[in-house]
Enzyme design. Structure first.
Site, short mmCIF file in Angstrom:
data_model
loop_
_atom_site.label_atom_id
_atom_site.label_comp_id
_atom_site.label_asym_id
_atom_site.label_seq_id
_atom_site.Cartn_x
_atom_site.Cartn_y
_atom_site.Cartn_z
CD GLN A 101 -1.06 -0.35 3.74
OE1 GLN A 101 -1.19 0.50 4.61
NE2 GLN A 101 -1.70 -1.53 3.77
NE ARG A 198 -6.89 -2.92 1.57
CZ ARG A 198 -8.17 -2.55 1.61
NH1 ARG A 198 -8.84 -2.35 0.49
NH2 ARG A 198 -8.77 -2.39 2.77
#
Length: 329
Positions: A101, A198
């Site tokens: 992420q 993400r």
């Protein structure tokens, strides 16, 4: 008279979490898995509550609305004049890998998410043998290279994989691609933000049978595509006093963190450890136990407890045998 008070955390159940926050810290939270506890937070996605005293049961944000002076000052004024904490303190149990992420900086987050950005630090409380984390790219990348690597699931070939050990410290600036690896138990101190983009989540599915959403386009807007050196542990110096020791872990424009090692049968004033800034302090007990006390307040401290000390607090003292993080701005 500004008195310290105990906090009860908000809790989060994510698919990568485990049980150590209950097992090791006695949280007694009915979530399985228990991934995170937000120990000191006014973020709307999870606020801490006051336990005991004048404000018993109130959300921390509501207390600060009534008493904004408890915050003290912050040099960046990043809370835009609102009575909220500029930081968020978490305990995180990564039984499994977190997603790969990235987080936005303040400018992007304010413009597109109406939020602070998310620069953070991790202090490793424990790590199983072979535990690691992802920190930055191991070579300069282009957006196309990243997108192609995500599509064919070879993104791991381009990421720095860093071994993790107990007592390690990592600073992760906004824009740095990263991930906590399985087997790490950490404290995270961050800007007060819940914005995560993400890029890769190992094709996992949640209890609903669906994959968690990815945010690749947004991530590409904020990610640092330059190569990063693997982080090295900074030189850290313990300063000893009778019955106590302290060390600075980090000081940045968003927060500063000091580790206190208390081992005393005499009373030690917390003012011995403070930095002199007009800031609130959050004290998170990582191990052991002790007592915080002053005129009109006595708070037992056990492993996992978090105490909010308002700016301009009454003089307080610490007694016991414990390891404590002292977080301020």
């Amino acid at each position: 008279m500004n008195l310290p008070f105990m906090l009860k955390p908000a809790a989060k159940s994510y698919l990568w979490g485990g049980s150590r926050l209950n097992d090791d810290f006695g949280k007694k939270i009915n979530l399985d898995p228990l991934a995170e506890t937000w120990e000191c937070s006014t973020h709307p996605c999870g606020q801490s509550r006051v336990v005991g005293g004048e404000f018993n049961g109130m959300l921390l944000g509501d207390v600060l609305d009534i008493h904004p002076e408890f915050l003290g000052s912050h040099p960046l004024e990043i809370t835009r004049g609102r009575s909220e904490l500029p930081i968020l303190i978490k305990l995180i149990d990564a039984k499994n890998d977190l997603s790969v992420q990235v987080h936005p900086d303040d400018e992007y987050a304010m413009k597109y998410e109406n939020s602070l950005g998310k620069t953070e630090m991790w202090y490793v409380l424990d790590a199983k043998e072979g535990a690691s984390l992802v920190y930055g790219f191991n070579q300069d990348m282009t957006e196309k290279q990243v997108r192609d690597a995500l599509a064919d699931e070879t993104i791991g070939n381009y990421l720095n994989c860093v071994p993790v050990h107990k007592n390690d410290l990592f600073y992760i600036e906004a824009g740095t691609i990263h991930a906590v690896g399985a087997g790490a138990l950490i404290v995270e101190i961050q800007e007060s933000s819940d914005i995560t983009y993400r890029l890769y989540d190992y094709d996992r599915v949640g209890r609903d049978g669906k994959k968690r959403p990815l945010h690749i386009d947004k991530a590409m807007n904020v990610i640092n595509l330059k190569s990063s050196e693997k982080p090295r542990q900074p030189m850290r110096v313990l300063k000893y006093k009778n019955g106590a020791a302290s060390e600075f872990l980090i000081r940045c424009k968003y927060f500063q963190v000091e580790r206190l090692l208390l081992n005393t049968e005499i009373h030690r004033s917390l003012m011995d450890f403070q930095t002199g800034s007009n800031s609130f302090h959050a004290l998170l007990c990582l191990d052991g136990c002790g007592v915080l006390f002053g005129d009109g307040v006595t708070l037992p401290l056990f492993k996992g407890d978090c105490v909010f000390v308002p700016a301009e607090s009454i003089p307080i003292k610490l007694h016991g045998k414990a390891q404590i993080l002292n977080v301020s701005c």
